[in-house]
Motif scaffolding. Structure first.
Motif, PDB file in Angstrom:
ATOM      1  N   GLU A   1       2.490   1.931  -3.409  1.00  0.00           N
ATOM      2  CA  GLU A   1       1.454   2.365  -4.286  1.00  0.00           C
ATOM      3  C   GLU A   1       1.317   3.870  -4.168  1.00  0.00           C
ATOM      4  O   GLU A   1       1.347   4.644  -5.193  1.00  0.00           O
TER       5      GLU A   1
ATOM      6  N   LEU B   1      -1.427   3.398   5.198  1.00  0.00           N
ATOM      7  CA  LEU B   1      -0.775   4.054   3.581  1.00  0.00           C
ATOM      8  C   LEU B   1       0.287   4.797   3.873  1.00  0.00           C
ATOM      9  O   LEU B   1       1.440   4.387   3.170  1.00  0.00           O
TER      10      LEU B   1
ATOM     11  N   SER C   1      -6.429   7.709   6.058  1.00  0.00           N
ATOM     12  CA  SER C   1      -5.222   6.620   5.685  1.00  0.00           C
ATOM     13  C   SER C   1      -4.475   6.107   6.630  1.00  0.00           C
ATOM     14  O   SER C   1      -3.690   5.102   6.215  1.00  0.00           O
TER      15      SER C   1
ATOM     16  N   LYS D   1       0.895  -1.220   0.108  1.00  0.00           N
ATOM     17  CA  LYS D   1       0.156   0.067  -0.131  1.00  0.00           C
ATOM     18  C   LYS D   1       0.844   1.352  -0.091  1.00  0.00           C
ATOM     19  O   LYS D   1       0.476   2.407  -0.641  1.00  0.00           O
TER      20      LYS D   1
END
Length: 641
Positions: free
Chosen positions: A167, A313, A308, A164
């Motif tokens: 990304e 994240l 997030s 994650k």
């Protein structure tokens, strides 16, 4: 009759000489008993005084007859492995060299087998923590700890580096990469400007990426700030209430002067009468306050479960979530969690390590590619094949990183890190009371014994140029003009086969991960090198170190570098700037031969600086010199020959 002062001075000199001789003889005896090739030095080259002044003394010593200074003088330069690579090991006939002085036994290793033994026996070869204690500016961290404390930090920090997060790194790299290109090519994206200081710009780029992916704070570039394109988590050049410096100025000032935080304790900076000490202390304090602010904000978001941070994240949010602090009534440390100061300490180390290494690698990649037009064209062809002409807005981590990581973008990245690793020597040590046996296949499996209380350097700059481990690129000669192939920038050496990038995409999934005795400590997924590329012998390629203490941010950096190289070279070429020798108008009137001549002057200067002008503070960088470059639209290159 001699005065008491002279008698005292004489006695002190005799005492010093006796201690010096006794310590030197003791260390020579240990070196002889080890079975390792060794060189005796007149004094420890890592004494603070020598480190601060060797550039004055070495030129004077080099004027002495060689019979007086051979072979020890070469090893008195702390940067000798960067300057000379593997050549001193070849001359000594050994890939392990002990340097012996009265104050230090230092082992340099350019043997992949021995490096692997050191990195996998972490209890036998701990880190010399005294070298890292000043990184505890805001708290203990995964870099500055050992033993059980380190295990706790590793278990808590390693899982923050997830797919994650990768990304998010990919996404933020594309955003800030486009801003960087806009800075270099103007609003039209077509201006060919000379970039005098690309190193500063790549530092800024990498800092902004780690800020986004590490702390969920997007730093605005100057043009973004003017256009007011920032969101709720954006920061610009204005200091918010309660702060003396802006977020950007606080972290930039701290990182640019990080060396001095290692030299001077905080209490010295706080009480010093010097203005620059006060400015650095302000930066230290201000960045601490910003991390406190981010900590409290991310903690509230983790508790709320609607951000997030809760989903892991960004690195900081994931670390807070995993630490357990958000579920306790206070910030006190529990046996299974990190304290608030530990989280701040790791946040700082993430920032420090996460921007400088990547920024340097990007800057040096641009210079190497400017020097090597065929490799640049090969890179562009692989990018075209991997991305198929898709607009940047449609690039995704899942679809587009694998083919980039299995072709020339990764090959360029790997080759740059091979030639210019972030650090030239990764430090370890042996316990004070335990010599450590190792075996090297380079000498037919002979067993040697590293002395106790020795400093051990895994010599990245040397093992990366050890001919035993590095193939010559297919179809190319072993070297040119007397320079061995391992000294040359040849990213093709990493390519296993000449297939289009897209064809190799699926093979990037065949990673061979490190094996750990605890899955929670495994850190980033994936191998150092894509399975679609040449896989060096274990221990031969260590820009991110290896084993349990390998760099947690390895995949973070790989994603960032491959993405930004693809973004830049999809539309642009990079060239050496030649204003020092000819103006744009003069170049425009030149024929091919004249352009080749003026480019050659710039190339010789750039190549010389890459080989001799880099020095280490925390990472290996070019200091005091610059290699000006230009971005030009593909098809508008001026120097094609």
């Amino acid at each position: 009759m001699a005065s008491p002062l002279l008698l005292t001075a004489g006695a002190l000199f005799v005492l010093y000489w006796a201690n010096y001789t006794r310590a030197l003889l003791r260390n020579i005896a240990a070196a002889k008993a080890s079975g390792i090739a060794y060189v005796v030095l007149p004094w420890n080259p890592f004494y603070t005084f020598w480190l601060a002044s060797y550039q004055i003394w070495l030129p004077l010593l080099q004027k002495l007859p060689a019979s007086w200074t051979s072979p020890w003088l070469l090893f008195m330069n702390p940067e000798w492995t960067y300057l000379h690579g593997h050549a001193p090991f070849e001359k000594m006939g050994s890939d392990c060299i002990l340097t012996v002085s009265s104050g230090r036994l230092q082992l340099y290793i350019a043997d992949a087998e021995v490096i692997t033994q050191v990195t996998t026996r972490r209890n036998d070869f701990p880190k010399p923590l005294q070298m890292y204690k000043r990184l505890d500016i805001y708290g203990k961290n995964v870099v500055s700890t050992e033993g059980a404390t380190w295990r706790q930090h590793r278990k808590m920090t390693a899982p923050s580096f997830t797919e994650k997060n990768n990304e998010l790194v990919f996404k933020e790299t594309l955003h800030h990469g486009q801003a960087l290109v806009r800075l270099w090519t103007g609003e039209s994206r077509r201006e060919s400007r000379t970039i005098q200081d690309s190193a500063t710009d790549t530092m800024r780029f990498a800092l902004y990426v780690i800020s986004s992916a590490g702390f969920d704070v997007r730093v605005l570039w100057s043009h973004e700030e003017k256009e007011n394109t920032g969101g709720a988590n954006s920061v610009g050049s204005t200091a918010p209430p309660g702060h003396k410096l802006s977020y950007r100025d606080a972290i930039s000032s701290l990182l640019e002067n990080i060396l001095w935080t290692q030299v001077f304790p905080k209490w010295v900076l706080e009480n010093s009468p010097f203005e620059w000490h006060k400015e650095l202390n302000t930066a230290v304090t201000e960045w601490g306050k910003y991390m406190e602010d981010m900590y409290e904000a991310r903690k509230r978001e983790v508790i709320s479960g609607h951000s997030s941070a809760a989903s892991g994240l960004d690195l900081f949010g994931a670390l807070i979530s995993r630490s357990g602090i958000a579920s306790t009534a206070s910030d006190s440390k529990t046996p299974d969690s990190l304290s608030k100061s530990d989280i701040l300490g790791n946040g700082f180390v993430f920032t420090l390590a996460g921007h400088e290494t990547t920024a340097n690698a990007l800057n040096f990649s641009l210079i190497y590619l400017a020097l090597n037009r065929p490799q640049q064209q090969h890179l562009q062809a692989d990018i075209d094949a991997a991305l198929g002409g898709k607009p940047i807005a449609q690039w995704t981590y899942d679809a587009d990183f694998p083919p980039l990581f299995g072709s020339m973008p990764a090959a360029v990245m790997n080759e740059t890190l091979r030639l210019i690793p972030p650090v030239i020597n990764i430090p370890k040590c042996t316990p004070a009371d335990r010599p450590q046996p190792v075996t090297t296949n380079a000498t037919g499996g002979r067993r040697v014994c590293i002395p106790a209380n020795a400093t051990v350097s895994l010599s990245c700059a040397a093992v990366h140029k050890n001919p035993r481990y590095w193939p010559t690129a297919a179809g190319l000669p072993q070297g040119t003009d007397g320079v061995h192939d391992v000294e040359l920038f040849r990213p093709e050496r990493w390519l296993l086969r000449s297939k289009p990038a897209a064809a190799n995409a699926s093979s990037t999934a065949a990673h061979v991960d490190e094996t750990y005795d605890d899955d929670d400590m495994a850190g980033p997924s994936g191998a150092d090198v894509s399975a679609a590329l040449f896989k060096p012998e274990k221990g031969a390629y260590i820009p991110f170190s290896e084993g349990y203490r390998s760099c947690l941010g390895r995949r973070f950096s790989q994603v960032e570098l491959c993405a930004v190289l693809a973004l830049i070279f999809r539309d642009y070429s990079v060239e050496l700037a030649v204003e020092e020798w000819a103006s744009d108008e003069e170049v425009e009137r030149m024929g091919v031969a004249e352009r080749r001549e003026v480019w050659g002057k710039a190339a010789r200067r750039a190549d010389g600086l890459l080989k001799t002008a880099l020095t280490s503070i925390i990472t290996l960088q070019m200091r005091g010199e610059r290699v000006p470059i230009r971005l030009v639209r593909r098809g508008a290159e001026r120097f094609l020959g």
